[in-house]
Design an enzyme around this catalytic site. Structure first.
Site, PDB file in Angstrom:
ATOM      1  N   MET A  28       0.840  -1.208   0.000  1.00 52.00           N
ATOM      2  CA  MET A  28       0.000   0.000   0.000  1.00 52.00           C
ATOM      3  C   MET A  28       0.873   1.254   0.000  1.00 52.00           C
ATOM      4  O   MET A  28       0.387   2.350   0.327  1.00 52.00           O
ATOM      5  CB  MET A  28      -0.948  -0.004   1.199  1.00 52.00           C
ATOM      6  CG  MET A  28      -1.931  -1.191   1.139  1.00 52.00           C
ATOM      7  SD  MET A  28      -3.480  -0.881   1.988  1.00 52.00           S
ATOM      8  CE  MET A  28      -2.916  -0.565   3.648  1.00 52.00           C
ATOM      9  N   HIS A  35       9.005  -3.417   3.627  1.00 44.57           N
ATOM     10  CA  HIS A  35       8.661  -3.654   2.224  1.00 44.57           C
ATOM     11  C   HIS A  35       9.927  -3.968   1.411  1.00 44.57           C
ATOM     12  O   HIS A  35       9.940  -4.865   0.576  1.00 44.57           O
ATOM     13  CB  HIS A  35       8.000  -2.416   1.616  1.00 44.57           C
ATOM     14  CG  HIS A  35       6.743  -1.964   2.300  1.00 44.57           C
ATOM     15  ND1 HIS A  35       6.685  -0.833   3.083  1.00 44.57           N
ATOM     16  CD2 HIS A  35       5.493  -2.485   2.320  1.00 44.57           C
ATOM     17  CE1 HIS A  35       5.461  -0.672   3.536  1.00 44.57           C
ATOM     18  NE2 HIS A  35       4.706  -1.663   3.097  1.00 44.57           N
ATOM     19  N   GLN A  59     -10.378  -2.635   2.037  1.00 46.34           N
ATOM     20  CA  GLN A  59      -9.916  -3.280   3.258  1.00 46.34           C
ATOM     21  C   GLN A  59      -9.922  -2.335   4.455  1.00 46.34           C
ATOM     22  O   GLN A  59      -9.505  -2.716   5.543  1.00 46.34           O
ATOM     23  CB  GLN A  59      -8.540  -3.932   3.062  1.00 46.34           C
ATOM     24  CG  GLN A  59      -7.376  -2.970   2.932  1.00 46.34           C
ATOM     25  CD  GLN A  59      -6.109  -3.710   2.525  1.00 46.34           C
ATOM     26  OE1 GLN A  59      -5.982  -4.213   1.420  1.00 46.34           O
ATOM     27  NE2 GLN A  59      -5.149  -3.789   3.432  1.00 46.34           N
ATOM     28  N   GLN A 146       5.667 -11.495   7.540  1.00 47.59           N
ATOM     29  CA  GLN A 146       5.147 -12.202   8.721  1.00 47.59           C
ATOM     30  C   GLN A 146       4.396 -11.243   9.643  1.00 47.59           C
ATOM     31  O   GLN A 146       3.494 -11.648  10.366  1.00 47.59           O
ATOM     32  CB  GLN A 146       6.317 -12.844   9.474  1.00 47.59           C
ATOM     33  CG  GLN A 146       5.925 -13.545  10.765  1.00 47.59           C
ATOM     34  CD  GLN A 146       4.979 -14.700  10.511  1.00 47.59           C
ATOM     35  OE1 GLN A 146       5.278 -15.628   9.775  1.00 47.59           O
ATOM     36  NE2 GLN A 146       3.800 -14.632  11.108  1.00 47.59           N
TER      37      GLN A 146
HETATM   38  P1  AMP Z   1       1.278  -2.903   3.491  1.00 48.61           P
HETATM   39  O1  AMP Z   1       1.888  -1.869   2.627  1.00 48.61           O
HETATM   40  O2  AMP Z   1       1.140  -2.517   4.921  1.00 48.61           O
HETATM   41  O3  AMP Z   1       0.014  -3.491   2.909  1.00 48.61           O
HETATM   42  O4  AMP Z   1       2.318  -4.121   3.508  1.00 48.61           O
HETATM   43  C1  AMP Z   1       2.742  -4.720   2.307  1.00 48.61           C
HETATM   44  C2  AMP Z   1       3.524  -5.963   2.634  1.00 48.61           C
HETATM   45  O5  AMP Z   1       4.663  -5.622   3.432  1.00 48.61           O
HETATM   46  C3  AMP Z   1       2.707  -6.972   3.457  1.00 48.61           C
HETATM   47  O6  AMP Z   1       2.987  -8.284   3.013  1.00 48.61           O
HETATM   48  C4  AMP Z   1       3.226  -6.744   4.853  1.00 48.61           C
HETATM   49  O7  AMP Z   1       3.110  -7.879   5.687  1.00 48.61           O
HETATM   50  C5  AMP Z   1       4.682  -6.432   4.579  1.00 48.61           C
HETATM   51  N1  AMP Z   1       5.273  -5.728   5.724  1.00 48.61           N
HETATM   52  C6  AMP Z   1       4.787  -4.623   6.347  1.00 48.61           C
HETATM   53  N2  AMP Z   1       5.574  -4.296   7.403  1.00 48.61           N
HETATM   54  C7  AMP Z   1       6.565  -5.222   7.436  1.00 48.61           C
HETATM   55  C8  AMP Z   1       7.695  -5.450   8.307  1.00 48.61           C
HETATM   56  N3  AMP Z   1       7.940  -4.649   9.343  1.00 48.61           N
HETATM   57  N4  AMP Z   1       8.497  -6.506   8.047  1.00 48.61           N
HETATM   58  C9  AMP Z   1       8.248  -7.339   6.997  1.00 48.61           C
HETATM   59  N5  AMP Z   1       7.202  -7.183   6.153  1.00 48.61           N
HETATM   60  C10 AMP Z   1       6.383  -6.142   6.367  1.00 48.61           C
END
Ligand code: AMP
Length: 285
Positions: A28, A35, A59, A146
């Site tokens: 996102m 990321h 969502q 995770q």
């Molecule tokens: P988001 O942009 O919040 O939808 O996250 C995109 C992807 O990045 C998702 O698969 C999250 O689980 C992953 N993600 C977000 N924060 C972390 C983190 N601190 N460590 C590893 N992966 C992350």
């Protein structure tokens, strides 16, 4: 050269020109090192890497932070270029959800517990957008963090049940030096809240330590987590959970792979964290 595409047609066309296997990282935006770790992993393991940047409205619930969710496309694209992404898909809402759209993906009970109980409809939105993105990007492998543990469980179940030909790779949570999991929402925290936020990871670690020295009562482990979260009085606990790692059913006795997870509502941001507890696996450092 990294290509930025914005429509379904451009995405399909860009995909057709990519070397395989294709790795995919859905995000996102407001990208951080968490990321970046997923993109790097994809870069290591795949011939091509596609990243999507899309703040998915379906969502978010009413009253959630959709309108103030951080957006910084220029910084995201610069980071992705430096990481060697091949294609970045930055669609508009209308491109993902065409006028009159009604179809969605329902993941059943898995989407109703824990985060799903606190955020009704959240996982329907996640499963729907991930299905649309998988259909447009046609990845061989997709990388998830995770940190959003239930999300990974939901996506793995969905891919299995619907027979989607994508390998789901769940990557370790990237943390600040004091243990706070990186999150685009951390920037909402006030300094006082930020100072208390590492209690989430301490609570998970305390429960994992109790497990390591022989505790098997899930309820005792929930109590251990609650005691540690009490050191963060600005945060209101939404839930602490010790659940079966696949079904997310709450456990009484920890006698199988489990997911420890929790959610805490600070005045400025709601934070989540989790820790898999696999009797056969070493602990997260
Ligand atoms: P988001 O942009 O919040 O939808 O996250 C995109 C992807 O990045 C998702 O698969 C999250 O689980 C992953 N993600 C977000 N924060 C972390 C983190 N601190 N460590 C590893 N992966 C992350």
């Amino acid at each position: 050269m990294m290509r930025v595409v914005r429509t379904r047609g451009e995405m399909r066309e860009a995909r057709a020109a990519l070397g395989e296997p294709v790795g995919f990282v859905p995000t996102m935006g407001a990208l951080h090192d968490g990321h970046a770790s997923l993109v790097r992993r994809g870069r290591e393991e795949c011939a091509s890497v596609v990243v999507s940047v899309f703040v998915n409205p379906t969502q978010f619930g009413p009253g959630e932070d959709l309108n103030r969710y951080p957006r910084d496309e220029a910084a995201d694209l610069a980071l992705l270029e430096s990481l060697g992404a091949d294609v970045v898909f930055v669609p508009t809402v209308e491109e993902i959800y065409p006028p009159g759209h009604t179809a969605s993906v329902d993941v059943g009970r898995l989407g109703e517990v824990l985060e799903g109980a606190a955020r009704p409809g959240h996982f329907r939105g996640v499963a729907t957008v991930v299905t649309i993105l998988f259909s447009l990007v046609q990845p061989d492998r997709a990388y998830f963090g995770q940190k959003d543990g239930q999300q990974s469980v939901v996506i793995q179940r969905m891919v299995h049940d619907l027979g989607l030909a994508v390998d789901i790779i769940v990557c370790p949570t990237i943390r600040e030096h004091d243990g706070l999991a990186l999150s685009s929402r951390n920037r909402y925290l006030t300094p006082d809240e930020r100072a208390q936020a590492p209690a989430l990871q301490r609570a998970l670690q305390a429960a994992a330590t109790a497990y390591a020295v022989g505790e098997r009562s899930a309820d005792s482990m929930r109590q251990v987590m609650l005691a540690e979260l009490a050191t963060a009085p600005l945060g209101q606990v939404d839930y602490v959970s010790v659940a079966d790692a696949e079904t997310l059913d709450e456990l009484e006795v920890v006698d199988r792979p489990a997911l420890l997870s929790l959610a805490v509502r600070f005045p400025s941001a709601r934070l989540i964290d989790c820790l898999p507890l696999d009797p056969g696996q070493p602990r997260e450092p």
